[in-house]
Design a protein around this motif. Structure first.
Motif, PDB file in Angstrom:
ATOM      1  N   VAL A  21      -6.950  -6.566  -1.900  1.00 52.05           N
ATOM      2  CA  VAL A  21      -7.673  -7.483  -1.024  1.00 52.05           C
ATOM      3  C   VAL A  21      -7.485  -8.907  -1.550  1.00 52.05           C
ATOM      4  O   VAL A  21      -7.769  -9.186  -2.726  1.00 52.05           O
ATOM      5  CB  VAL A  21      -9.169  -7.133  -0.961  1.00 52.05           C
TER       6      VAL A  21
ATOM      7  N   LYS B  69      -8.006 -13.262  -0.627  1.00 51.29           N
ATOM      8  CA  LYS B  69      -8.638 -14.252   0.240  1.00 51.29           C
ATOM      9  C   LYS B  69      -7.607 -14.761   1.250  1.00 51.29           C
ATOM     10  O   LYS B  69      -6.445 -15.007   0.908  1.00 51.29           O
ATOM     11  CB  LYS B  69      -9.176 -15.421  -0.587  1.00 51.29           C
TER      12      LYS B  69
ATOM     13  N   TYR C  87     -10.009 -12.255   5.103  1.00 56.46           N
ATOM     14  CA  TYR C  87      -9.214 -11.674   4.027  1.00 56.46           C
ATOM     15  C   TYR C  87      -7.835 -11.275   4.547  1.00 56.46           C
ATOM     16  O   TYR C  87      -7.585 -11.235   5.762  1.00 56.46           O
ATOM     17  CB  TYR C  87      -9.890 -10.424   3.465  1.00 56.46           C
TER      18      TYR C  87
END
Length: 556
Positions: free
Chosen positions: A419, A421, A450
């Motif tokens: 994951v 940003k 994300y």
């Protein structure tokens, strides 16, 4: 004479049947291996205390005692079926049980009712004498009714007993599981620290079988005239949370030490629990009253013929925390609840629903669920009870990779999810938030935008997504990939290259294996496969991989 002979024979037969009718002294220890066992007592995780206590006490078990070992919550998070008889009951099982306890993972739920029933059935409680010793630091979380089970097992069993050790339970929590023991004629023992747990195990597991009743003794001589009555106890302390509060009679502990000449603690004399009354030899003592994270200490001088009734005031309150991912959501059992309380050398950590007695003052509570963190400072007055939800504010995401949209789901070992940003940093890279491996990877994330980077072997795809508080979403990532299976008999290395060459005439290497066979997922496209033998001779083959399909190539 014939009648006398028959009587003697009948008596002998009855004695023989009685001796054979005594079942072996068989016990199964059931250990709570749920995630809450990571909580600490005096800076030490409960699970380590339990392991060491079992190892210590099992060394003193009689050699003929048949003991088994069962655990629950040690293999899966969130499963009410995670119950396993790891060591069947047998003589000489101490080392096997210690090894099994050392290898446990502590991460699941608390199906204690079902576990005790399975242990009773493993002991054939409807046919033979059977004892189950349950060690739990939490209450039933799988819908079972321990009180009703106790009545059921007692009614159906030949000679069934359940003993329950409440490890770190409060008085109210203890009452909810004590009925399991009481309804079978067993014992409920409150254990608040390592010594208390060892004492409880020694009493329930290592205690020798009852000796036969002694032969009747001759009637005693008449007793002499009684002396004047002396006080039964010379030390009866009382502890309260706050001035004027009701005395605590359950869940609290008394630590008694010899006092050194300089006023510091010397050797430990005893650790007692609840409404304690005792007799202390004349001398100087330091007595500590404790419950949860709160304690009070006094120096006591005991003199012969005197009775002492000191009052200990903890200046503490009770804090109850319910960690939730979002408003109205269920409590997150795996949530970490860290409390920095007044006077603490280091914060105390709990998991899931948390109820703890703390010194009065500002309690800094930090709750973590996945990547979400919420911190609140809660003023707690002495004698007060504060019951509070703490909302972390996260959404729940389950990620899976598919070879094509609507196609087969990738479920091999080379699956990973990262994951990131969505917003790039000034250097063009993205901040990594967290990662996980395997299908059905789960993430609890704060609200934000994300990018999910999914990897299946040599195929990598990025997919943007957004998270809202309380939202549950299944993220299905289409990899636009297929599977390439390569066979190269007699080779020592197989390497896969992109078919397209760069401006210098070189191809980009994607992956390799030192074997005669190599299988991997690849993005759809054209590839060149090179096999290399130990004599450095090389052969090439070309192949096209189609999305959602398997391609096979032999290079020889």
């Amino acid at each position: 004479m014939v009648g006398l002979a028959r009587s003697v024979a009948a008596a002998a037969l009855l004695l023989s049947m009685t001796a054979l009718g005594h079942a072996a002294d068989r016990v199964i220890i059931v250990l709570d291996a749920s995630g809450s066992m990571w909580a600490q007592i005096d800076g030490k995780p409960k699970l380590e205390i339990a392991r060491e206590s079992l190892r210590t006490v099992l060394q003193s078990v009689p050699a003929d005692r048949e003991i088994g070992f069962m655990a629950y919550g040690h293999r899966e998070k969130g499963s009410c079926e995670d119950i396993e008889l790891i060591v069947p009951p047998r003589a000489g099982s101490a080392d096997a049980i210690s090894t099994a306890a050392d290898n446990l993972k502590f991460l699941g739920k608390t199906p204690l009712t079902a576990a005790v029933k399975q242990a009773a059935e493993a002991l054939k409680y409807t046919e033979d004498k059977a004892t189950v010793v349950l060690i739990t630091d939490g209450l039933e979380t799988c819908g079972g009714d321990p009180c009703a089970l106790g009545k059921e097992l007692k009614a159906a069993g030949i000679d069934f007993t359940a003993d329950v050790v409440g490890f770190g339970l409060t008085a109210d929590e203890g009452r909810q599981v004590a009925c399991l023991a009481e309804n079978t004629g067993g014992k409920y023992i409150q254990a608040s620290d390592e010594k208390a747990l060892q004492d409880a195990l020694a009493e329930t597991v290592a205690a020798p079988a009852p000796e036969p009743a002694p032969a009747p003794q001759p009637a005693p001589e008449p007793a002499p005239a009684p002396e004047p009555a002396k006080p039964e106890f010379n030390f009866t302390p009382t502890v309260v949370l706050a001035e004027g509060g009701d005395p605590l009679t359950d869940g609290n502990a008394w630590e008694i030490y010899k006092a050194m000449a300089d006023g510091t603690r010397g050797d430990s004399v005893a650790t007692e629990y609840g409404a304690y009354k005792g007799n202390l030899e004349p001398g100087d003592y330091i007595v500590v009253a404790r419950i949860g994270e709160a304690k009070a200490e006094q120096k006591i001088k005991i003199e012969a013929g005197q009775v002492y009734k000191p009052l200990f005031t903890l200046n503490a309150g009770t804090l109850i925390i319910h960690p939730r991912p979002s408003e109205g959501a269920d409590v997150a059992d795996g949530a970490a609840v860290v409390i920095a309380y007044p006077g603490a050398d280091m914060p105390a950590t709990y998991y899931g629903d948390t109820k703890v007695v703390l010194p009065a003052g500002d309690e800094k509570v930090t709750v973590t669920i996945g990547q979400g963190v919420a911190t609140e400072t809660i003023p707690l007055a002495a004698g007060r009870v504060i019951d509070k939800d703490i909302i972390v504010g996260v959404g729940h995401v389950v990620a899976n990779a598919y070879y094509t949209a609507g196609g087969d789901k990738a479920d091999g070992s080379g699956i990973g999810f990262k994951v990131l940003k969505a917003k790039k940093k000034i250097d063009g890279t993205r901040e990594e938030v967290t990662y996980a491996y395997g299908p059905d990877s789960k993430f609890d994330l704060p609200p934000d935008d994300y990018v999910m980077a999914a990897t299946v072997d040599l195929a990598v795809v990025e997919q943007p997504f957004s998270v809202k508080v309380g939202e549950h979403q299944d993220l299905k990532i289409a990899m636009n990939a297929g599977v390439l299976a390569i066979t190269a008999p007699g080779t020592s290395k197989i390497e896969i290259f992109e078919a397209r060459k760069d401006i210098k005439g070189n191809r980009k290497s994607l992956g390799y294996a030192y074997d005669e066979k190599y299988q991997a997922a690849l993005p759809a496209g054209d590839y060149v496969v090179v096999s290399e033998k130990s004599d450095n001779s090389r052969k090439e083959g070309t192949v096209t991989v189609k999305a959602g399909e398997r391609a096979e190539l032999t290079v020889q």
